[in-house]
Scaffold this motif. Structure first.
Motif, PDB file in Angstrom:
ATOM      1  N   CYS A  86       4.695   4.106  -6.979  1.00 62.69           N
ATOM      2  CA  CYS A  86       4.860   3.310  -8.209  1.00 62.69           C
ATOM      3  C   CYS A  86       3.673   2.366  -8.383  1.00 62.69           C
ATOM      4  O   CYS A  86       3.079   1.935  -7.397  1.00 62.69           O
ATOM      5  CB  CYS A  86       6.084   2.414  -8.109  1.00 62.69           C
ATOM      6  SG  CYS A  86       7.617   3.278  -7.895  1.00 62.69           S
ATOM      7  N   THR A 121       0.526   0.224  -8.711  1.00 59.06           N
ATOM      8  CA  THR A 121      -0.819   0.337  -8.142  1.00 59.06           C
ATOM      9  C   THR A 121      -0.895   1.456  -7.106  1.00 59.06           C
ATOM     10  O   THR A 121      -1.897   2.176  -7.025  1.00 59.06           O
ATOM     11  CB  THR A 121      -1.180  -1.023  -7.505  1.00 59.06           C
ATOM     12  OG1 THR A 121      -1.390  -1.940  -8.573  1.00 59.06           O
ATOM     13  CG2 THR A 121      -2.418  -0.944  -6.661  1.00 59.06           C
ATOM     14  N   ALA A 122       0.163   1.619  -6.324  1.00 61.12           N
ATOM     15  CA  ALA A 122       0.164   2.660  -5.283  1.00 61.12           C
ATOM     16  C   ALA A 122       0.031   4.045  -5.923  1.00 61.12           C
ATOM     17  O   ALA A 122      -0.581   4.955  -5.360  1.00 61.12           O
ATOM     18  CB  ALA A 122       1.452   2.570  -4.473  1.00 61.12           C
ATOM     19  N   GLU A 133      -0.927  -7.271 -16.154  1.00 67.92           N
ATOM     20  CA  GLU A 133      -0.004  -7.954 -15.247  1.00 67.92           C
ATOM     21  C   GLU A 133      -0.209  -9.463 -15.231  1.00 67.92           C
ATOM     22  O   GLU A 133       0.750 -10.217 -15.259  1.00 67.92           O
ATOM     23  CB  GLU A 133      -0.214  -7.462 -13.807  1.00 67.92           C
ATOM     24  CG  GLU A 133       0.539  -6.219 -13.441  1.00 67.92           C
ATOM     25  CD  GLU A 133       0.300  -5.823 -11.977  1.00 67.92           C
ATOM     26  OE1 GLU A 133       1.266  -5.399 -11.341  1.00 67.92           O
ATOM     27  OE2 GLU A 133      -0.841  -5.931 -11.482  1.00 67.92           O
ATOM     28  N   ALA A 187       7.697  -8.871  -9.944  1.00 66.63           N
ATOM     29  CA  ALA A 187       8.038  -9.204  -8.561  1.00 66.63           C
ATOM     30  C   ALA A 187       7.150  -8.366  -7.666  1.00 66.63           C
ATOM     31  O   ALA A 187       6.726  -7.282  -8.044  1.00 66.63           O
ATOM     32  CB  ALA A 187       9.494  -8.904  -8.286  1.00 66.63           C
ATOM     33  N   LYS A 188       6.898  -8.876  -6.490  1.00 68.63           N
ATOM     34  CA  LYS A 188       5.981  -8.196  -5.585  1.00 68.63           C
ATOM     35  C   LYS A 188       6.545  -6.864  -5.127  1.00 68.63           C
ATOM     36  O   LYS A 188       5.842  -5.878  -5.002  1.00 68.63           O
ATOM     37  CB  LYS A 188       5.724  -9.109  -4.378  1.00 68.63           C
ATOM     38  CG  LYS A 188       4.756  -8.555  -3.356  1.00 68.63           C
ATOM     39  CD  LYS A 188       3.350  -8.639  -3.863  1.00 68.63           C
ATOM     40  CE  LYS A 188       2.347  -7.942  -2.996  1.00 68.63           C
ATOM     41  NZ  LYS A 188       1.176  -7.524  -3.765  1.00 68.63           N
ATOM     42  N   VAL A 218       1.076 -11.308  -6.491  1.00 67.75           N
ATOM     43  CA  VAL A 218       1.927 -10.229  -6.995  1.00 67.75           C
ATOM     44  C   VAL A 218       1.081  -9.035  -7.443  1.00 67.75           C
ATOM     45  O   VAL A 218       1.459  -7.882  -7.248  1.00 67.75           O
ATOM     46  CB  VAL A 218       2.859 -10.758  -8.120  1.00 67.75           C
ATOM     47  CG1 VAL A 218       3.476  -9.626  -8.908  1.00 67.75           C
ATOM     48  CG2 VAL A 218       3.956 -11.609  -7.494  1.00 67.75           C
ATOM     49  N   VAL A 228       9.833  -4.192  -5.616  1.00 68.31           N
ATOM     50  CA  VAL A 228      10.930  -3.932  -6.540  1.00 68.31           C
ATOM     51  C   VAL A 228      11.999  -3.104  -5.821  1.00 68.31           C
ATOM     52  O   VAL A 228      11.922  -1.887  -5.765  1.00 68.31           O
ATOM     53  CB  VAL A 228      10.412  -3.235  -7.812  1.00 68.31           C
ATOM     54  CG1 VAL A 228      11.545  -3.007  -8.797  1.00 68.31           C
ATOM     55  CG2 VAL A 228       9.342  -4.099  -8.466  1.00 68.31           C
ATOM     56  N   THR A 252       9.993  -0.336  -2.009  1.00 66.47           N
ATOM     57  CA  THR A 252      10.240  -0.014  -3.412  1.00 66.47           C
ATOM     58  C   THR A 252      11.351   1.036  -3.516  1.00 66.47           C
ATOM     59  O   THR A 252      11.221   2.140  -2.971  1.00 66.47           O
ATOM     60  CB  THR A 252       8.941   0.486  -4.066  1.00 66.47           C
ATOM     61  OG1 THR A 252       7.982  -0.551  -3.922  1.00 66.47           O
ATOM     62  CG2 THR A 252       9.135   0.800  -5.538  1.00 66.47           C
ATOM     63  N   THR A 267       3.431   3.197  -0.526  1.00 62.07           N
ATOM     64  CA  THR A 267       4.084   1.946  -0.918  1.00 62.07           C
ATOM     65  C   THR A 267       3.618   0.814  -0.016  1.00 62.07           C
ATOM     66  O   THR A 267       3.833   0.868   1.186  1.00 62.07           O
ATOM     67  CB  THR A 267       5.625   2.062  -0.924  1.00 62.07           C
ATOM     68  OG1 THR A 267       6.203   0.760  -0.921  1.00 62.07           O
ATOM     69  CG2 THR A 267       6.190   2.855   0.245  1.00 62.07           C
ATOM     70  N   GLN A 268       2.982  -0.180  -0.587  1.00 61.49           N
ATOM     71  CA  GLN A 268       2.468  -1.277   0.232  1.00 61.49           C
ATOM     72  C   GLN A 268       3.622  -1.969   0.930  1.00 61.49           C
ATOM     73  O   GLN A 268       3.575  -2.183   2.126  1.00 61.49           O
ATOM     74  CB  GLN A 268       1.559  -2.156  -0.576  1.00 61.49           C
ATOM     75  CG  GLN A 268       1.849  -3.492  -1.169  1.00 61.49           C
ATOM     76  CD  GLN A 268       2.532  -4.549  -0.385  1.00 61.49           C
ATOM     77  OE1 GLN A 268       2.175  -4.829   0.773  1.00 61.49           O
ATOM     78  NE2 GLN A 268       3.517  -5.171  -0.982  1.00 61.49           N
ATOM     79  N   SER A 269       4.696  -2.282   0.213  1.00 65.07           N
ATOM     80  CA  SER A 269       5.802  -3.042   0.811  1.00 65.07           C
ATOM     81  C   SER A 269       6.681  -2.174   1.699  1.00 65.07           C
ATOM     82  O   SER A 269       7.349  -2.661   2.591  1.00 65.07           O
ATOM     83  CB  SER A 269       6.673  -3.621  -0.302  1.00 65.07           C
ATOM     84  OG  SER A 269       7.234  -2.553  -1.065  1.00 65.07           O
TER      85      SER A 269
HETATM   86  C1  G6P Z   1       5.560  -3.855  -8.092  1.00 66.13           C
HETATM   87  C2  G6P Z   1       4.302  -4.682  -7.873  1.00 66.13           C
HETATM   88  C3  G6P Z   1       3.075  -3.772  -7.988  1.00 66.13           C
HETATM   89  C4  G6P Z   1       3.193  -2.614  -7.002  1.00 66.13           C
HETATM   90  C5  G6P Z   1       4.488  -1.822  -7.225  1.00 66.13           C
HETATM   91  C6  G6P Z   1       4.725  -0.814  -6.109  1.00 66.13           C
HETATM   92  O1  G6P Z   1       5.625  -3.459  -9.417  1.00 66.13           O
HETATM   93  O2  G6P Z   1       4.223  -5.729  -8.828  1.00 66.13           O
HETATM   94  O3  G6P Z   1       1.914  -4.528  -7.671  1.00 66.13           O
HETATM   95  O4  G6P Z   1       2.100  -1.767  -7.149  1.00 66.13           O
HETATM   96  O5  G6P Z   1       5.599  -2.719  -7.217  1.00 66.13           O
HETATM   97  O6  G6P Z   1       4.912  -1.514  -4.910  1.00 66.13           O
HETATM   98  P1  G6P Z   1       4.792  -0.875  -3.482  1.00 66.13           P
HETATM   99  O7  G6P Z   1       5.215  -1.952  -2.544  1.00 66.13           O
HETATM  100  O8  G6P Z   1       5.741   0.292  -3.460  1.00 66.13           O
HETATM  101  O9  G6P Z   1       3.394  -0.426  -3.280  1.00 66.13           O
END
Ligand code: G6P
Length: 607
Positions: free
Chosen positions: A299, A301-302, A487, A601-602, A397, A604, A351, A346-348
């Protein structure tokens, strides 16, 4: 999404909870609140808007306590308001709860509880859960929480305190992150590690459908059948300085400047002779050679990092690659088998859409790799095959350093699969190794002279619309440039494949619209030259990201931003940097909240 923190121990809890919430505020900032135990009673305090509002309330009426939970909200059900802010309470004001996630069957439970006489004061799904716990309470809060969780559908990470058992916090999770921090004579809960990082680095990751009972001296984990679970304690290496701005005006700017280091870290130790080693990935070269199709799901940026990876994989691993935004992919009925490799980026690692689409693909027998920045995050439990992007904690974010780290990881994977399949020559492999290792120094160089970007920002920050155009790997860079700008500056911005301009977007162009073109050298250079001429002929304001020493565009460009030359397939690692800076300077000039843009939100963790 929402952030949660909890503390139980011998120290004054409010400063710990508030500092934890400030480190979590990037997860949501519609409202914030604390539930504490003061003199054996539940004491709730909450305020709409940013954390500073809650802080002001606490300054007016200070709270002394050693146990409490805190919440920073990103609204799902019910508008941001004082009433809808967490914590939520039962009818008697004896049980208090904070929640990240969505209780999907809340309406039917609410009806039942209303018939029994429960009164609800908010519009939230969360309030139902605390009343359900009240309904199930027979002298044991952990048991009441367990029973209630068996009734609810949806996702949750919760923290519960009660005046009936003041020396306890009960927490639980399903599809929303929750981590335990273990101290001496004190324990913590958090949505993520930075919440309690200044106090302890010893953590336990809680898994789905597990609950935890914390006192100041014990942490017990159970599954929802009540069975006790042993979980290993891990030591994290992040330090709390990562959660500070280190002299920069904003986290985003600090994170942009960290990229030379984060890319170098992501590359460290990966090259092993003429192969790539990824220790955290179990798939062997034989497994990878067996793959005949790749699907990438992600999702935001990823997703853009995924497109860069797709082009690289197709070119050097010679495998068909499909890409889909995870929110679409999860509702499709994709055709998959054990020769398909599904890659989630996914950075986090949290998601919701990415997690579910990845899980579904694995269930259908596909091989899997997850690229993430967070060790121990939910996605790391879905697969034994990871590529960790060592970008460190990202607080802004708008993703910056995690994007370039994801692109780096995708290139490494492309090289690995290319070697496994024998589709990339040793010479090309070695050339990429050299080129990749040049990237940190080249980014450093871009960051040393940011004046041209600042000048463009100063001139055009009042524009209503922006277009970003690129071809080949310049296309995902254009998408990412447009996403960053909208954004954080709230300017309408679109990224397009430059060749698509003539099929519609060209109608948007007039002398008020800045068009940012990605014009580095590469196979599509001449084509981009024609596109720039086309937009210039329609009187657009033309801005170009061009290679140092290249003058071929000069007469068609109103503004020129230079980046050093690198192999075209790696160019997104450089051309993205001025676009990150451009959106940063424009947002700052427009006086916007760069690190906490409205409505976003950082991570989601809801659909
Ligand atoms: C949110 C953040 C974006 C990020 C996206 C996917 O929308 O605001 O910056 O790219 O989630 O997040 P992830 O953690 O899965 O890379």
């Amino acid at each position: 999404m929402c952030g949660i923190i909890g503390y139980i121990g011998g120290k004054s809890a409010v400063p710990i909870l508030m500092s934890g919430l400030s480190r979590l505020e990037y997860r949501g900032y519609d409202s914030a609140g604390l539930a504490t135990i003061v003199d054996g009673k539940v004491h709730n305090i909450k305020a709409k808007g940013k954390l500073s509002n809650l802080r002001a309330l606490l300054e007016e009426s200070p709270v002394q306590c050693t146990t409490g939970v805190g919440h920073t909200r990103w609204a799902t059900h019910g508008a941001p308001s004082d009433l809808n802010a967490h914590p939520h309470c039962d009818c008697k004001g004896e049980i208090s709860l904070i929640h990240n996630g969505i209780i999907e069957n809340y309406l039917s439970i609410k009806k039942e509880l209303e018939t029994e006489g429960h009164t609800f004061i908010s519009e939230t799904d969360t309030e139902v859960l605390v009343h359900l716990i009240e309904h199930n309470y027979k002298g044991d809060i952990a048991e009441a929480v367990r029973k209630s969780l068996l009734r609810v559908e949806g996702s949750y990470a919760i923290g519960v305190v009660t005046s009936k058992e003041p020396g306890k916090i009960v927490a639980a999770r399903l599809d929303s992150p929750l981590v335990i921090g273990l101290g001496r004579g004190e324990n913590f809960i958090g949505s993520d590690i930075p919440a309690f990082l200044p106090y302890t680095r010893r953590v336990q990751h809680i898994q789905d459908r597990e609950m935890v009972v914390l006192t100041d001296s014990s942490v017990e984990i159970f599954d929802l059948s009540g069975k006790k679970i042993t979980r290993k304690v891990t030591e994290v290496h992040w330090d709390s300085a990562m959660a500070e701005k280190a002299g920069y005006r904003h986290f985003m700017l600090k994170e942009i400047y960290e990229q030379p280091r984060t890319i170098a870290e992501t590359l460290k130790g990966r090259f092993d002779g003429d192969d790539i080693t990824i220790e955290e990935m179990k798939l062997t070269n034989t497994d990878l050679a067996d793959v005949n199709r790749i699907v990438i799901t992600a999702c935001g940026t990823a997703y853009h990092a995924g497109i860069v990876g797709k082009y690289f994989l197709e070119e050097y691993a010679r495998i068909p690659v499909e890409m889909d935004v995870a929110s679409e992919y999860r509702y499709r009925n994709p055709v998959l088998d054990d020769k398909t490799l599904v890659i989630a980026i996914t950075q986090s690692g949290e998601t919701a859409d990415t997690l579910v689409s990845f899980r579904n693909a694995i269930a259908q027998g596909a091989k899997s790799i997850a690229i993430t920045n967070v060790v121990g995050s939910s996605i790391t439990r879905e697969t034994p095959n990871l590529i960790l992007t060592r970008a460190g904690l990202e607080i802004g974010v708008a993703a910056t350093k995690t994007f370039t780290a994801q692109v780096t990881a995708m290139i490494l994977l492309g090289l690995k699969i290319g070697r496994a399949r024998g589709t990339i020559s040793v010479e090309d492999f070695r050339m990429f190794r050299e080129e990749l290792h040049k990237v940190p120094a080249l980014i450093e160089k871009i960051l040393q002279d940011i004046e041209p970007v600042r000048t463009v920002a100063r001139k055009y920050y009042k524009s209503r619309d922006f277009l970003f155009l690129g071809r080949s790997v310049g296309y995902p860079v254009a998408l990412e440039g447009a996403l960053k700008l909208k954004e954080i500056s709230y300017i309408h911005a679109e990224g397009y494949a430059a060749g698509e301009m003539k099929h519609g977007p060209i109608a948007l162009i007039d002398d008020m619209v800045p068009v940012v073109n990605i014009l580095n050298h590469g196979p599509v250079f001449e084509k981009m030259l024609s596109n720039v001429k086309e937009v210039k002929a329609r009187h657009a304001i033309t801005i170009g990201i061009v290679n140092e020493g290249d003058e071929s565009f000069d007469e068609y460009l109103d503004e020129i931003i230079k980046v050093p030359y690198i192999h075209p397939n790696l160019s997104p690692l450089l051309t993205t940097i001025p676009l990150q800076l451009l959106s940063y300077f424009i947002a700052d000039k427009r006086d916007k909240d760069v690190d906490q843009p409205r409505n976003l939100a950082k991570s989601v963790t809801v659909e």
